[in-house]
Design a protein around this motif. Structure first.
Motif, mmCIF file in Angstrom:
data_model
loop_
_atom_site.group_PDB
_atom_site.id
_atom_site.type_symbol
_atom_site.label_atom_id
_atom_site.label_comp_id
_atom_site.label_asym_id
_atom_site.label_seq_id
_atom_site.Cartn_x
_atom_site.Cartn_y
_atom_site.Cartn_z
ATOM 1 N N HIS A 54 61.865 68.585 46.475
ATOM 2 C CA HIS A 54 61.973 67.533 45.468
ATOM 3 C C HIS A 54 62.645 66.285 46.022
ATOM 4 N N ALA A 55 62.743 66.190 47.359
ATOM 5 C CA ALA A 55 63.306 64.993 47.969
ATOM 6 C C ALA A 55 62.363 63.816 47.739
ATOM 7 N N PRO A 56 62.880 62.587 47.727
ATOM 8 C CA PRO A 56 62.015 61.423 47.506
ATOM 9 C C PRO A 56 61.119 61.099 48.696
ATOM 10 N N ALA A 57 61.303 61.785 49.822
ATOM 11 C CA ALA A 57 60.475 61.575 51.014
ATOM 12 C C ALA A 57 59.712 62.851 51.326
ATOM 13 N N GLY A 58 58.599 62.695 52.063
ATOM 14 C CA GLY A 58 57.831 63.853 52.478
ATOM 15 C C GLY A 58 58.425 64.501 53.715
ATOM 16 N N PHE A 59 58.106 65.784 53.898
ATOM 17 C CA PHE A 59 58.591 66.507 55.072
ATOM 18 C C PHE A 59 57.577 67.581 55.412
ATOM 19 N N TYR A 60 57.319 67.755 56.723
ATOM 20 C CA TYR A 60 56.490 68.872 57.166
ATOM 21 C C TYR A 60 56.951 69.315 58.542
ATOM 22 N N SER A 61 56.517 70.515 58.934
ATOM 23 C CA SER A 61 56.812 71.063 60.254
ATOM 24 C C SER A 61 55.509 71.565 60.854
ATOM 25 N N ALA A 62 55.217 71.099 62.071
ATOM 26 C CA ALA A 62 53.964 71.461 62.741
ATOM 27 C C ALA A 62 54.260 71.804 64.188
ATOM 28 N N ASP A 63 53.396 72.680 64.763
ATOM 29 C CA ASP A 63 53.572 73.023 66.169
ATOM 30 C C ASP A 63 52.836 72.020 67.047
ATOM 31 N N ALA A 64 52.888 72.245 68.354
ATOM 32 C CA ALA A 64 52.302 71.285 69.292
ATOM 33 C C ALA A 64 50.793 71.185 69.164
ATOM 34 N N ASN A 65 50.134 72.176 68.549
ATOM 35 C CA ASN A 65 48.689 72.140 68.347
ATOM 36 C C ASN A 65 48.312 71.488 67.028
ATOM 37 N N GLY A 66 49.325 71.018 66.271
ATOM 38 C CA GLY A 66 49.045 70.346 65.015
ATOM 39 C C GLY A 66 48.950 71.269 63.815
ATOM 40 N N VAL A 67 49.174 72.572 63.986
ATOM 41 C CA VAL A 67 49.121 73.513 62.859
ATOM 42 C C VAL A 67 50.371 73.340 62.006
ATOM 43 N N ILE A 68 50.189 73.077 60.717
ATOM 44 C CA ILE A 68 51.305 72.843 59.798
ATOM 45 C C ILE A 68 51.789 74.184 59.255
ATOM 46 N N HIS A 69 53.089 74.463 59.446
ATOM 47 C CA HIS A 69 53.682 75.705 58.953
ATOM 48 C C HIS A 69 54.503 75.497 57.681
ATOM 49 N N TYR A 70 54.869 74.257 57.393
ATOM 50 C CA TYR A 70 55.610 73.977 56.153
ATOM 51 C C TYR A 70 55.337 72.538 55.738
ATOM 52 N N MET A 71 55.211 72.333 54.426
ATOM 53 C CA MET A 71 55.079 71.003 53.855
ATOM 54 C C MET A 71 55.795 71.008 52.510
ATOM 55 N N ASN A 72 56.637 70.010 52.251
ATOM 56 C CA ASN A 72 57.377 70.024 50.996
ATOM 57 C C ASN A 72 56.483 69.589 49.843
#
Length: 838
Positions: free
Chosen positions: A220-238
């Motif tokens: 619920h933060a006012p900004a976006g956040f994600y975590s991806a590996d070096a191949n571009g696969v997204i493992h988390y997105m808020n």
């Protein structure tokens, strides 16, 4: 140590002592009787024997008793050792038999169950017999104890429960375990342990709650956040970023979402570059457009942070996403300008890079990074990405840009990374750019395809010029050669090997054949020769030539073959393929005057493999290839650029025609393949010939497997032949040759004359032998007119041009035979007889 353990030990020790004492008394009594009987000279031998046996039994009992006493002692020592260890453990512990009888319980266990130090505590399996929800766990533990295996259960005792270990304030968690004592004499004993894990579990639950709170905060933060590996696969997105893009949160944790799915780009390569940039930098900031599920674009600024492990591998990114849409920034005018520039910079079809005053890259767009083929460009000199020969020229242009000069000349370079693309670099001053330390802006235009097209066009132009030359002289020259070879054959029919003129005639014919071979090479280079393709395996073709190649290579050259299993089929002219292999092998041999190694290898690759080899001009498809590698003198780039030019040679005068590689090039290209040369001075050369892989049908394989051997030795025949040839010398030779073989020959010097002759004679024409290129009416036109009168007449076309050159002028269903010029008397007679028998 507890009283019950001492009682148990005392009981076992006493039992052992009694056994030993009884056995000892029995032995003494029987021994006394056995000694007394001989003194009384008894006559009862049976009684003596019985007493002796009893004495032996007594001795055995004494031994077993002593062993038992020793066993009990050792067992007692093991139990005492285990008891002492358990006594030192603060966790409630008890040593029991497999049936549940308590042998020893430490002070912590007695305190847990509320037993006195002198009394016998309750067995663990009976502690919770009155609590159904707990007794099931205890039953499973007891069953494991009886079966001699380890087992652990967790008991949850609610607050205020009357069960042992309860608490009035909170729920208590107990971990109860059983473990058999497998060493020494304690094999039938089990260690029970009861451990309070309430505080440990509370800490874990508290950490989980804190983690959940953190995730809720990120979501619920006012900004976006994600975590991806070096191949571009997204493992988390808020949830914030998912909401901007219209993505369900469940999709963001499945591992199926990639940066390429959400980044707006001209094509998929832009998305791949972005993923590579995300995983390749420690900290990086860039502006891109993200694609929402409804098709709209969301302009954002992404700040990446990537940590690297000890092995140098990049971990998952921590990526902050700032929304740059209207209403998300107080500095609206500045935001709009930044978004407009970011979109222009990242979506530009040409490469753009900003350099500092030292020539190092400050920033570069995706097109520039793709062109170079490098993931990370920042803080690296631009000159490190292309050949040194161009460094000085680029530095001059860069210095002019720093001096804010106009009309700076473009620099054409070949990058040394990735696909080795060729680019024109336009350097411009950066005085109007708002970037600290900026020295110049470099615009890169990819001209790789343009240069390859120029090269292909130049080569094609040269081939066309030579082809026109070869095609122009082939007809007349081959007519001359046909007459020379033909009349030589006629002379040889009258001059036997013993005749003084025989050798002179043979020399004439041999040199005519050499001249014919030169014409064939010119036609091969211009791709105007007639091919007879068959289906074959490349490995088998090389194997068939092994003896010939060994003889051609000579004793000083070591010939090596390296084949590949399951090699695909190709469809080529076998004779022309052998010509290609021989030409390349001879050139390799000549490049090693002092001897060396000559290697022929085979393999197969796909179009993507060809791209990786820098063979970008190859169309998509599968290829079978062979390589010819030597360890010779090698060639410079200037020589490599000319090796396929006709009559170009580096050999001494008189040792080469300059048509060997030209012939190779023409044959390979006419077959639909490609030939590449890689060479380095002093190290050797490798020629790679790639041919399209062919997938034959079963019927085609069966047809090619049928080999018809021509056992015909009698070339005479009967029938009427119409010979149409505008060259008098060729016509005269052919008429005489066919007449000597028994045929009735009608001759005409043009297509018009042939038609008039057919109308004036009443004979049945069995075969028409006609030239292709003639004045007034060519051979194909004449044939169409003949078909109107005689549908079944057979035809042989003779020509110095390739069969394909005139085949397009005939009807698709037209059947005919073909005999290329120059030809000999025997070849003409054989082709005529073959056609009449068909």
């Amino acid at each position: 140590m507890s009283d019950e353990l001492e009682d148990a030990l005392r009981e076992e020790t006493g039992r052992g002592r009694i056994i030993v004492t009884v056995a000892l008394c029995l032995v003494l009594a029987l021994t006394a009787v056995a000694l007394a009987l001989p003194a009384r000279e008894t006559s009862e031998p049976l009684l003596v024997s019985v007493l002796s046996v009893l004495a032996v039994i007594g001795m055995c009992s004494l031994f077993l008793g002593a062993a038992g006493s020793l066993h009990f002692g050792r067992r007692n020592a093991d139990v005492v050792h285990a008891a002492r260890l358990s006594e030192a453990i603060p966790t409630p512990s008890a040593i029991c038999t497999q049936r549940g009888q308590v042998i020893f319980a430490n002070a912590a266990y007695r305190q847990f169950v509320g037993a006195s130090l002198s009394g016998r505590p309750e067995a663990p399996e009976y502690l919770y017999s009155g609590h159904a929800e707990l007794s099931e766990c205890i039953y499973r533990l007891s069953l494991a104890a009886r079966e001699g295996r380890e087992h652990t259960e967790e008991l949850r005792i609610p607050a205020g429960s009357d069960a042992l270990g309860n608490s009035k304030e909170h729920t208590v968690l107990l971990k109860v375990s059983v473990r058999p004592l497998r060493e020494g004499s304690g094999k039938n004993q089990v260690l029970w342990r009861i451990e309070d894990v309430t505080s440990e579990r509370s800490q874990q639950e508290l950490a989980f709650v804190e983690l959940q709170n953190m995730i809720d905060y990120l979501d619920h933060a006012p900004a976006g956040f994600y975590s991806a590996d070096a191949n571009g696969v997204i493992h988390y997105m808020n949830a914030t970023l998912a909401g901007w893009l219209g993505i369900e949160l469940g999709e963001t944790t499945s591992g199926q979402l990639n940066l390429s799915d959400i980044v707006v780009g001209k094509d998929s390569r832009i998305n791949s570059d972005l993923a590579a940039r995300a995983g390749g930098e420690t900290v990086e900031t860039f502006d891109v457009d993200l694609s929402a599920r409804d098709g709209s674009s969301v302009p954002v600024r992404i700040i990446h942070r990537v940590r690297f492990g000890d092995d140098g591998r990049a971990g998952d990114s921590q990526s902050l996403v700032l929304n740059r849409q209207a209403g998300h920034d107080v500095s609206e005018d500045l935001r709009v300008a930044e978004v407009r520039f970011a979109r222009f910079f990242n979506s530009a079809p040409i490469g753009i890079a900003l350099l500092d005053t030292q020539g190092q890259v400050i920033n570069a767009n995706g097109a520039f990074a793709r062109m170079i083929g490098e993931k990370s460009l920042r803080n690296k000199p631009l000159t490190s990405f292309f050949d040194k020969e161009k460094h000085a020229e680029f530095e001059r242009s860069f210095a002019q840009a720093n001096d804010v000069q106009a009309k700076i000349a473009a620099v054409e370079v070949r990058f040394n990374k990735g696909k080795h693309n060729i680019a024109q670099l336009f350097v411009s001053p950066s005085e109007n750019l708002d970037q600290d330390g900026a020295g110049a802006v470099v615009y890169a235009v990819d001209v790789t395809e343009h240069r390859e097209l120029e090269q292909k066009f130049s080569q094609s132009s040269k081939m066309q010029a030579v082809g026109e030359l070869a095609g122009g002289i082939a007809h007349d020259f081959n007519n001359v050669l046909t007459a020379i070879i033909g009349f030589s054959d006629l002379l040889l029919t009258r001059h036997t090997p013993g005749d003084p003129s025989f050798q002179d005639i043979m020399n004439i014919k041999q040199n005519a054949n050499r001249a014919a071979n030169l014409v064939r090479q010119l036609l091969a280079f211009s791709r105007r020769q007639t091919l007879r393709p068959t289906i074959l395996l490349l490995d088998e073709a090389l194997s068939d030539m092994k003896v010939l190649l060994e003889r051609l290579s000579g004793e000083r050259v070591k010939l090596t073959f390296k084949t590949t299993a399951d090699l695909g089929y190709v469809k080529v002219d076998v004779n022309q393929l052998e010509q290609v292999i021989m030409n390349l092998a001879v050139n390799a041999r000549d490049a090693m005057p002092n001897g060396g190694s000559l290697t022929l290898a085979t393999g197969q690759l796909t179009h993507n493999d060809g791209d990786a080899l820098g063979r970008g001009i190859m169309p998509a498809g599968e290829y079978v290839y062979f390589t010819v590698s030597d360890e010779g003198t090698g060639m410079s780039q200037d020589v490599l650029d000319k090796i396929y030019d006709p009559f170009f040679t580096t050999k001494e005068i008189g040792k080469g025609t300059g048509l060997g590689l030209s012939t190779v090039y023409g044959i390979v290209k006419q077959t639909g393949g490609f030939v590449f040369a890689d060479s380095e001075l002093g190290k050797g050369t490798t020629f790679t010939v790639l041919l399209p892989r062919y997938y034959p049908t079963k019927a085609e394989l069966e047809d090619d497997a049928i080999v018809v051997e021509d056992k015909t030795t009698d070339l005479s025949g009967k029938g009427t032949i119409l010979l149409v040839e505008d060259e008098e010398a060729v016509r005269t030779f052919a008429v005489r040759a066919l007449q000597t073989r028994g045929y009735n020959v009608l001759e005409a010097d043009s297509g018009v004359s042939a038609l008039e002759l057919l109308e004036s004679v009443d004979q049945v024409i069995d075969l028409v032998v006609s030239d292709v290129v003639m004045p007034e009416m060519d051979g194909p036109t004449m044939l169409r007119e003949i078909r109107k009168q005689n549908q079944n007449v057979k035809v042989i076309f003779i020509s110095g041009h390739a069969e394909e050159a005139f085949e397009k002028n005939l009807d698709g269903n037209e059947k005919f035979a073909f005999l290329p010029k120059p030809f000999s008397l025997k070849q003409l007679a054989a082709k005529v007889k073959e056609s009449l028998r068909a």
